[in-house]
Design a protein around this motif. Structure first.
Motif, PDB file in Angstrom:
ATOM      1  N   ARG A  79       0.832  -1.212   0.000  1.00 63.90           N
ATOM      2  CA  ARG A  79       0.000   0.000   0.000  1.00 63.90           C
ATOM      3  C   ARG A  79       0.862   1.256   0.000  1.00 63.90           C
ATOM      4  N   ASP A  80       1.875   1.302   0.856  1.00 65.16           N
ATOM      5  CA  ASP A  80       2.721   2.498   0.948  1.00 65.16           C
ATOM      6  C   ASP A  80       3.462   2.742  -0.362  1.00 65.16           C
ATOM      7  N   ALA A  81       3.936   1.653  -0.979  1.00 66.25           N
ATOM      8  CA  ALA A  81       4.638   1.810  -2.256  1.00 66.25           C
ATOM      9  C   ALA A  81       3.690   2.314  -3.334  1.00 66.25           C
ATOM     10  N   PHE A  82       2.463   1.815  -3.332  1.00 68.10           N
ATOM     11  CA  PHE A  82       1.481   2.286  -4.318  1.00 68.10           C
ATOM     12  C   PHE A  82       1.202   3.777  -4.126  1.00 68.10           C
ATOM     13  N   TYR A  83       0.989   4.180  -2.895  1.00 69.71           N
ATOM     14  CA  TYR A  83       0.716   5.598  -2.632  1.00 69.71           C
ATOM     15  C   TYR A  83       1.900   6.459  -3.051  1.00 69.71           C
ATOM     16  N   ARG A  84       3.102   5.996  -2.773  1.00 74.21           N
ATOM     17  CA  ARG A  84       4.293   6.783  -3.092  1.00 74.21           C
ATOM     18  C   ARG A  84       4.529   6.886  -4.599  1.00 74.21           C
ATOM     19  N   LEU A  85       4.268   5.816  -5.307  1.00 76.20           N
ATOM     20  CA  LEU A  85       4.625   5.755  -6.724  1.00 76.20           C
ATOM     21  C   LEU A  85       3.496   6.134  -7.674  1.00 76.20           C
ATOM     22  N   PHE A  86       2.240   5.940  -7.233  1.00 80.73           N
ATOM     23  CA  PHE A  86       1.135   6.066  -8.193  1.00 80.73           C
ATOM     24  C   PHE A  86      -0.024   6.938  -7.734  1.00 80.73           C
ATOM     25  N   ALA A  87      -0.025   7.431  -6.510  1.00 80.63           N
ATOM     26  CA  ALA A  87      -1.178   8.177  -6.010  1.00 80.63           C
ATOM     27  C   ALA A  87      -0.751   9.551  -5.495  1.00 80.63           C
ATOM     28  N   ASN A  88      -1.461  10.584  -5.960  1.00 75.21           N
ATOM     29  CA  ASN A  88      -1.235  11.952  -5.486  1.00 75.21           C
ATOM     30  C   ASN A  88       0.228  12.366  -5.630  1.00 75.21           C
ATOM     31  N   VAL A  89       0.850  11.970  -6.745  1.00 78.27           N
ATOM     32  CA  VAL A  89       2.244  12.344  -7.009  1.00 78.27           C
ATOM     33  C   VAL A  89       2.294  13.838  -7.340  1.00 78.27           C
ATOM     34  N   GLU A  90       3.173  14.600  -6.689  1.00 84.73           N
ATOM     35  CA  GLU A  90       3.146  16.063  -6.782  1.00 84.73           C
ATOM     36  C   GLU A  90       4.416  16.676  -7.342  1.00 84.73           C
ATOM     37  N   LEU A  91       5.249  15.878  -7.977  1.00 84.18           N
ATOM     38  CA  LEU A  91       6.442  16.408  -8.624  1.00 84.18           C
ATOM     39  C   LEU A  91       6.555  15.854 -10.034  1.00 84.18           C
ATOM     40  N   PRO A  92       6.863  16.714 -11.009  1.00 85.13           N
ATOM     41  CA  PRO A  92       7.240  18.137 -10.884  1.00 85.13           C
ATOM     42  C   PRO A  92       6.053  19.109 -10.792  1.00 85.13           C
ATOM     43  N   LEU A  93       4.828  18.593 -11.026  1.00 86.54           N
ATOM     44  CA  LEU A  93       3.657  19.473 -11.026  1.00 86.54           C
ATOM     45  C   LEU A  93       2.805  19.222  -9.791  1.00 86.54           C
ATOM     46  N   SER A  94       2.393  20.301  -9.110  1.00 83.23           N
ATOM     47  CA  SER A  94       1.451  20.178  -8.008  1.00 83.23           C
ATOM     48  C   SER A  94       0.433  21.306  -8.097  1.00 83.23           C
ATOM     49  N   VAL A  95      -0.742  21.040  -7.563  1.00 83.27           N
ATOM     50  CA  VAL A  95      -1.825  22.018  -7.546  1.00 83.27           C
ATOM     51  C   VAL A  95      -1.904  22.619  -6.154  1.00 83.27           C
ATOM     52  N   LYS A  96      -1.692  23.923  -6.062  1.00 90.81           N
ATOM     53  CA  LYS A  96      -1.717  24.607  -4.770  1.00 90.81           C
ATOM     54  C   LYS A  96      -3.105  25.114  -4.424  1.00 90.81           C
ATOM     55  N   ASP A  97      -3.847  25.514  -5.440  1.00 95.03           N
ATOM     56  CA  ASP A  97      -5.199  26.018  -5.201  1.00 95.03           C
ATOM     57  C   ASP A  97      -6.025  25.724  -6.435  1.00 95.03           C
ATOM     58  N   TYR A  98      -7.289  25.441  -6.218  1.00 98.47           N
ATOM     59  CA  TYR A  98      -8.141  25.057  -7.346  1.00 98.47           C
ATOM     60  C   TYR A  98      -9.555  25.530  -7.059  1.00 98.47           C
ATOM     61  N   GLU A  99     -10.129  26.184  -8.033  1.00 97.86           N
ATOM     62  CA  GLU A  99     -11.503  26.674  -7.896  1.00 97.86           C
ATOM     63  C   GLU A  99     -12.263  26.308  -9.154  1.00 97.86           C
ATOM     64  N   LEU A 100     -13.450  25.771  -8.957  1.00 96.27           N
ATOM     65  CA  LEU A 100     -14.278  25.329 -10.082  1.00 96.27           C
ATOM     66  C   LEU A 100     -15.586  26.114 -10.049  1.00 96.27           C
ATOM     67  N   VAL A 101     -15.958  26.687 -11.191  1.00 96.65           N
ATOM     68  CA  VAL A 101     -17.203  27.440 -11.301  1.00 96.65           C
ATOM     69  C   VAL A 101     -18.118  26.701 -12.269  1.00 96.65           C
ATOM     70  N   HIS A 102     -19.267  26.201 -11.767  1.00 93.25           N
ATOM     71  CA  HIS A 102     -20.162  25.418 -12.609  1.00 93.25           C
ATOM     72  C   HIS A 102     -21.101  26.288 -13.439  1.00 93.25           C
ATOM     73  N   HIS A 103     -21.392  27.517 -13.003  1.00 94.80           N
ATOM     74  CA  HIS A 103     -22.335  28.375 -13.714  1.00 94.80           C
ATOM     75  C   HIS A 103     -21.576  29.347 -14.599  1.00 94.80           C
ATOM     76  N   THR A 104     -21.549  29.096 -15.879  1.00 93.00           N
ATOM     77  CA  THR A 104     -20.872  29.954 -16.848  1.00 93.00           C
ATOM     78  C   THR A 104     -21.846  30.333 -17.928  1.00 93.00           C
ATOM     79  N   THR A 105     -21.410  31.217 -18.767  1.00 96.74           N
ATOM     80  CA  THR A 105     -22.285  31.651 -19.870  1.00 96.74           C
ATOM     81  C   THR A 105     -22.420  30.552 -20.916  1.00 96.74           C
TER      82      THR A 105
END
Length: 561
Positions: A434-460
């Motif tokens: 489990r730990d190896a799976f999480y480290r290698l395949f889940a929520n990997v944050e390098l080189p790209l990571s998301v610091k903040d995210y906002e989703l707006v469902h109501h658009t034109t």
């Protein structure tokens, strides 16, 4: 063995039985079982059981369902005698259980044995004397056949004479021509028939004729021939129970017993897990569960084999081998990748099929019985080392940690994790996987990571959603924006607008993580690079939307690993 040494050995002669019938027989019913753990098994221990340990083991044997239990050799030692008396005087013997004692055909030993069993409701007095040419020559100093036969007959006469001295005890006689396995058949028959003539058994008051494979000299088929020959020639066959007592010198105790039952035997003596002299006695657990696996009830309950094994190992100070049939630690474990994959598929399919048919016949590759039926659990079936494959690792992640990986993700995950096992040179635990799976395949944050995210469902734009995200790429923070038909698509469009899109999303799956302490969702996103490479990323988060986003980011990062 050196070639020069082989000349000292001779093949065992076959039995002349051209019209043998046992090869055409099948086992359809269980025999009478007799445990000899407390006598034959105990005398083979480097440190014999104490009286208290024998009492504990006796209670366990009764709970398992044995109706005949050989409790010892009470004329041989005070410990044995006292154990027998405690069973009787403390009313420890269940109403439906018959104790059995062993005694050589010697007058003072037989008399002492009768003192030991006095007061028991029912007891089997098991007398024996060695009959083989080797024993006659070596042990009995060239005794004649007549002298050896007379020892058996005189012993039976004394038992019969002593029966009235314990009127409250029903005595059943059992006779063994010890070393039957290398005794001339005609002489073994002569000894047995001589005892039968003395005892005069009837169909209502049967005698036991025990034919011990004391030392295995021959292949199981010859043993079966010997049993069938004796069954044909014994006097008063309808008034006898023919019993087997196989040892395991050639490693064929189970086979010899099963063929002996096909040859006409009615009863089986043995021990739990095969404890006994030299290479041991017949393992009754093995034979009984073999029968269970063919749908034959045995009257013995091995549904909690792990606990039974623990008691056995405690009181005997012996260990059950890891590859011991049914009871061994590793017998329901698959390390081979192809085996693991087949087991996982079989278990998954059976789980679905039994919902519509609870009585569906058992059928899972590589598993002759359902481990749950003997108190084992599926969690231990598949374990991971460098020989393991993708199916086994996916099985562990699914069954142990609630992560149902898409099938096309199995090879990607399997290779990395069994490469890790190979690097470490050992088996991986379920938590390490489990730990190896999480480290290698889940929520990997390098080189790209998301610091903040906002989703707006109501658009034109009808049906569109907009996203605005703060990302960090190779240590540099930036903002990106996108518009798409869903959360993942919107982020993909934002990446494209930032010049980061060199892939396409080719698959997406999600599910709730089962059995976890948090209400997490797992999402899996498959991405295909412009150069043709295809990889999966996994995201785990309480929010299904964020799990999907993390899976996409993980896939993008893995393309650059």
């Amino acid at each position: 063995m050196k070639t020069a040494s082989i000349s000292k050995y001779r093949p065992f002669p076959p039995v002349q039985l051209p019209d043998r019938t046992w090869p055409d027989q099948t086992i359809t019913t269980a025999p009478i079982w007799c445990s000899v753990d407390l006598r034959d098994g105990n005398q083979a221990l480097p440190q014999p059981m104490s009286v208290e340990e024998k009492l504990e083991f006796f209670d366990v044997l009764c709970r398992v369902g044995f109706k005949q239990i050989e409790i010892g050799f009470p004329s041989a030692a005070d410990t044995e005698f006292n154990f027998c008396r405690r069973l009787i005087e403390e009313n420890r013997i269940p109403e439906d259980v018959t104790i059995q004692i062993l005694v050589q055909t010697r007058e003072h030993l037989i008399r002492r044995s009768f003192e030991a069993i006095a007061g028991a409701k029912k007891a089997i007095v098991h007398i024996y004397n060695s009959t083989s040419p080797l024993q006659r020559r070596v042990t009995f100093s060239d005794a004649t056949r007549e002298q050896i036969r007379d020892i058996a007959i005189e012993g039976a006469k004394l038992v019969k004479e002593l029966v009235p001295t314990i009127p409250n005890t029903e005595v059943i006689l059992q006779y063994s021509p010890e070393s039957f396995s290398d005794t001339e058949l005609d002489f073994a028959l002569e000894c047995c028939n001589g005892v039968i003539d003395v005892w005069q058994p009837t169909p209502e008051r049967k005698m036991i004729v025990n034919l011990p494979d004391t030392v295995q000299w021959a292949t199981p088929n010859i043993h079966a021939d010997m049993i069938e020959w004796m069954c044909r020639h014994l006097k008063s066959r309808e008034s006898l129970l023919v019993s087997l007592h196989t040892h395991n010198d050639r490693g064929t105790g189970t086979a010899a017993t099963e063929l002996g039952l096909m040859a006409g035997a009615d009863r089986v003596e043995g021990t739990l897990f095969g404890n006994g002299e030299r290479t041991g006695n017949l393992d009754i657990v093995n034979v009984a569960l073999n029968m269970n696996s063919h749908g034959i009830p045995t009257g013995l309950d091995f549904s909690d084999l792990t606990s039974l094994r623990q008691v056995y190992e405690k009181v005997t100070r012996m260990t059950v081998g890891e590859r011991h049939p049914y009871a061994g630690e590793l017998v329901f474990t698959a390390f081979s990748g192809s085996h693991q994959d087949a087991i996982k598929k079989g278990l998954d399919r059976r789980e679905k099929e039994t919902q519509g048919d609870p009585e569906l016949a058992w059928g899972v590759p590589y598993l002759t019985i359902d481990p749950q039926d003997i108190g084992r659990s599926y969690e231990a079936i598949i374990r991971i080392n460098s020989q393991s494959g993708k199916g086994g690792i996916a099985y562990i992640l699914d069954r142990e940690h609630g992560l149902d990986l898409p099938k096309t993700m199995h090879p990607q995950v399997g290779k990395r994790i069994y490469d890790l096992a190979d690097e470490l040179g050992r088996e991986l635990t379920a938590d390490e996987i489990r730990d190896a799976f999480y480290r290698l395949f889940a929520n990997v944050e390098l080189p790209l990571s998301v610091k903040d995210y906002e989703l707006v469902h109501h658009t034109t734009e009808r049906g569109q959603v907009a996203c605005s995200a703060t990302i960090e790429l190779y240590g540099e923070e930036r903002k990106i924006h996108g518009l798409g038909n869903g959360p993942i698509n919107a982020f993909v469009q934002a990446m494209q607008g930032a010049g980061m899109k060199d892939f396409k999303v080719t698959d997406y799956r999600s599910h709730a993580v089962r059995g976890g302490s948090d209400a997490n969702a797992a999402a899996y996103v498959q991405v295909q690079h412009d150069d043709g490479r295809i990889l999966w990323g996994c995201g785990i988060d309480p929010s299904i939307e964020m799990a999907g986003l993390k899976a996409l980011v993980t896939g993008w990062n893995l393309l650059r690993a």
